[in-house]
Scaffold this motif. Structure first.
Motif, PDB file in Angstrom:
ATOM      1  N   GLN A  91       0.736  -1.112  -0.337  1.00 59.70           N
ATOM      2  CA  GLN A  91       0.334   0.117  -0.276  1.00 59.70           C
ATOM      3  C   GLN A  91       0.696   1.353  -0.460  1.00 59.70           C
ATOM      4  N   THR A  92       2.152   0.699  -0.193  1.00 59.41           N
ATOM      5  CA  THR A  92       2.697   2.529   0.242  1.00 59.41           C
ATOM      6  C   THR A  92       3.114   3.659  -0.559  1.00 59.41           C
ATOM      7  N   CYS A 121       6.350  12.626   8.628  1.00 57.31           N
ATOM      8  CA  CYS A 121       5.263  11.922   9.122  1.00 57.31           C
ATOM      9  C   CYS A 121       4.185  11.175   8.218  1.00 57.31           C
ATOM     10  N   ALA A 122       3.941  11.760   6.722  1.00 57.83           N
ATOM     11  CA  ALA A 122       2.934  11.870   5.592  1.00 57.83           C
ATOM     12  C   ALA A 122       4.438  10.105   5.137  1.00 57.83           C
ATOM     13  N   LEU A 123       5.528  10.061   5.550  1.00 56.53           N
ATOM     14  CA  LEU A 123       6.454   9.193   5.052  1.00 56.53           C
ATOM     15  C   LEU A 123       6.330   8.122   5.940  1.00 56.53           C
ATOM     16  N   SER A 139       4.022   2.582   6.733  1.00 60.54           N
ATOM     17  CA  SER A 139       3.721   2.095   7.684  1.00 60.54           C
ATOM     18  C   SER A 139       2.139   1.689   7.696  1.00 60.54           C
ATOM     19  N   SER A 140       1.379   1.698   6.229  1.00 66.25           N
ATOM     20  CA  SER A 140      -0.022   2.164   6.290  1.00 66.25           C
ATOM     21  C   SER A 140      -0.453   0.673   5.897  1.00 66.25           C
ATOM     22  N   ASP A 141       0.321  -0.662   5.277  1.00 63.74           N
ATOM     23  CA  ASP A 141       0.073  -1.849   5.459  1.00 63.74           C
ATOM     24  C   ASP A 141      -0.756  -2.792   6.886  1.00 63.74           C
ATOM     25  N   ALA A 142      -0.232  -1.903   7.869  1.00 64.58           N
ATOM     26  CA  ALA A 142      -0.611  -2.478   8.857  1.00 64.58           C
ATOM     27  C   ALA A 142      -1.685  -2.040   9.592  1.00 64.58           C
ATOM     28  N   MET A 143      -1.655  -0.379   8.982  1.00 64.93           N
ATOM     29  CA  MET A 143      -2.185   0.797  10.130  1.00 64.93           C
ATOM     30  C   MET A 143      -3.150   1.129   9.120  1.00 64.93           C
ATOM     31  N   LEU A 144      -3.417   1.749   8.099  1.00 63.44           N
ATOM     32  CA  LEU A 144      -4.214   1.842   6.803  1.00 63.44           C
ATOM     33  C   LEU A 144      -4.992   1.558   6.214  1.00 63.44           C
ATOM     34  N   PRO A 145      -6.318   1.733   6.045  1.00 64.61           N
ATOM     35  CA  PRO A 145      -7.366   0.904   4.912  1.00 64.61           C
ATOM     36  C   PRO A 145      -6.274   0.846   3.457  1.00 64.61           C
ATOM     37  N   ALA A 146      -6.725   0.048   3.152  1.00 60.80           N
ATOM     38  CA  ALA A 146      -6.610  -0.897   1.816  1.00 60.80           C
ATOM     39  C   ALA A 146      -6.760  -0.107   0.690  1.00 60.80           C
ATOM     40  N   LEU A 147      -5.569  -0.165   0.254  1.00 64.55           N
ATOM     41  CA  LEU A 147      -5.982   0.924  -1.057  1.00 64.55           C
ATOM     42  C   LEU A 147      -5.915   0.073  -2.387  1.00 64.55           C
ATOM     43  N   MET A 148      -4.400  -1.015  -2.445  1.00 68.25           N
ATOM     44  CA  MET A 148      -3.837  -1.581  -4.288  1.00 68.25           C
ATOM     45  C   MET A 148      -4.958  -3.573  -3.567  1.00 68.25           C
TER      46      MET A 148
END
Ligand code: GTP
Length: 478
Positions: free
Chosen positions: A109-110, A163-165, A170-179
């Motif tokens: 997702q990064t 911060c955004a980076l 950590s988006s795979d673990a923490m944020l909703p999946a986009l891909m």
């Protein structure tokens, strides 16, 4: 640009860009999900171009903001810097560009989340810019504002990018999946994918309401419109990486990125042209002032101040070269009687006529005809020996007579005449250190000769020896 309204040419260009982007969107809308060949090099080029454009825009805006003491412009610059910094990891984490699954420990997702955060972050900075610009307009005058610190702004912007980076990494673990995978978007994507679109629309709405709108605001409006179209094509209404929406959306993104930069470059060129013209006008005024400060107001010949300056200069030059320097002192005869008979205005005209005659008699550019004071004139003749100075003095005497200004109260002639004292100095080496004293002696000698000419009957030339003040009557003809 941040304060001035857009010119008609700029407005035409702005309309053209909006129409072009909308047309591109309308034409590609039915085909957004059409898969196209994969060109990872396209992404590398796109990110590299965007990085450069955003970074240069940020630098220009920081410099404008610093010069204009505008925190609003600094905040906008922060937005551009924030994006340019995020573009770098976007490129490195993009799957298939540098490594099959991206570098920097990128997850699935990064890259998508970096894209989301940059497109959602930029309008936030625009919102801050609009609010601050409004506040600055209502607050104190520009000159009284404290100068915002560029370094602090850069630091905050870099922190926001970091911060955004970190969030994206950590988006795979923490944020909703986009891909769904490295190629296709998730089929049931979370509503957060609408956030960048909504934030861009909010910033657009606020900018549209801003009054008055400066040229920069109009360019930002176009930028936000193209960004909204980009997000729609490349993230919302298409299906996957490397479909038509993905490519065309990015073309729109590139247009969006370039707009403010183009506007700033146009503005810079305009400012340089203005600066050049202002400098030229100032130079002309300075030359005119210089000319006037050297001129006698009534007669137009050099004034006393300029004469003194030139005397000192020519004296030193004569010292260096050893060439003779001559000086004529001339005085209008019975000028008091002239004034009394014909009036002061006629007296002024007479002085103008005499000075024109004297100026007309000189032949060299280095000769200086000056009004020494009242009805007295001085003529400085560099590199002129005594004999030549005497000849010129007599020619001047004759020319004034020939000008034939009537003077019925003169006891020497029915027309205006002048008396002339001539002094010549042949400077010896080593006299330069006391130049002012010695040049004053030359004036004294010429003056002394002039009074001898008056005593001798007027309307004549008397030559003095400048060093010994030895006077010699030459008895000019009437
Ligand atoms: N119209 C006019 N008169 C001026 C100007 N400057 C000086 N004068 C007059 O020139 C006259 C000079 O008078 P004097 O110094 O007595 O000399 P003069 O009458 O020319 O007599 P001699 O020099 O002895 O021949 C005075 O009346 C001044 O007022 C000027 O700018 N315009």
């Amino acid at each position: 640009m941040s304060t001035h309204p857009a010119g008609p040419g700029e407005i035409r260009l702005i309309r053209f860009v909006v129409l072009f982007s909308m047309l591109l969107f309308a034409l590609s809308l039915p085909f957004l999900r059409m898969p196209l060949p994969q060109y990872p090099a396209f992404m590398a080029m796109y990110d590299a171009a965007l990085f450069v454009v955003y970074l240069i825009t940020a630098v220009l805006l920081y410099s404008h903001g610093h010069t204009l003491r505008s925190r609003a412009l600094m905040l906008l610059a922060d937005g551009f810097l924030f994006v340019s910094v995020l573009i770098v990891p976007h490129m490195f984490t993009f799957p298939g560009l540098f490594a099959p699954s991206g570098l920097l420990g990128a997850g699935r997702q990064t890259t998508a989340w970096i894209y989301q955060l940059w497109h959602g972050g930029f309008p936030l900075f625009v919102l801050l810019y609009v609010r601050e610009a409004q506040r600055e307009r209502e607050a104190v005058a520009d000159a009284d504002r404290p100068r915002p610190s560029i370094y602090r702004h850069i630091a905050v912007s870099l922190l926001a990018s970091a911060c955004a980076l970190a969030l994206a990494l950590s988006s795979d673990a923490m944020l909703p999946a986009l891909m769904q995978d490295r190629q296709d978007y998730a089929s049931d994507r979370h509503w957060v994918i609408w956030l960048p679109w909504l934030l861009n629309m909010a910033a657009l709405g606020l900018l549209l309401r801003k009054r008055p709108q400066a040229a920069l605001d109009l360019w930002l409006i176009v930028t936000l419109i193209t960004l909204v179209l980009e997000v729609s094509m490349a993230a919302l209404f298409n299906n996957a990486r490397y479909d038509l929406g993905f490519y065309v959306g990015r073309v729109n993104g590139l247009i969006a990125a370039s707009l403010v930069l183009i506007a700033l470059l146009i503005e810079n060129g305009r400012l340089y042209a203005l600066l050049g013209r202002a400098h030229e006008r100032m130079q002309q005024r300075a030359d005119e002032l210089e000319r006037r400060s050297a001129q006698d107001g009534l007669t137009g010949v050099a004034n006393r101040r300029h004469f003194d300056l030139m005397l000192g200069r020519e004296w030193r030059r004569a010292q260096r070269s050893g060439l003779p320097l001559s000086l004529l002192m001339l005085d209008v005869d019975f000028f008091k009687h002239f004034n009394d008979r014909y009036g002061h205005i006629a007296g002024d005209h007479c002085l103008k006529a005499v000075s024109a005659v004297l100026a007309g008699c000189t032949r060299r550019a280095s000769d200086v005809v000056a009004r020494y004071g009242g009805e007295e004139f001085a003529v400085l003749l560099p590199d002129t020996a005594g004999d030549d100075a005497q000849l010129l003095a007599e020619a001047m005497c004759a020319a004034v007579r020939e000008r034939a200004v009537p003077h019925e109260d003169s006891s020497v002639s029915p027309v205006v005449t002048v008396s002339v004292g001539v002094a010549t100095f042949n400077p010896a080496p080593g006299m330069g250190s006391r130049a002012t004293v010695r040049s004053a002696q030359l004036v004294d000698a010429a003056d002394h000769a002039l009074y001898r000419a008056k005593d001798g009957g007027r309307n004549r030339v008397v030559v003095a020896d400048a060093s010994a003040v030895i006077c010699q009557m030459t008895g000019s003809a009437r």
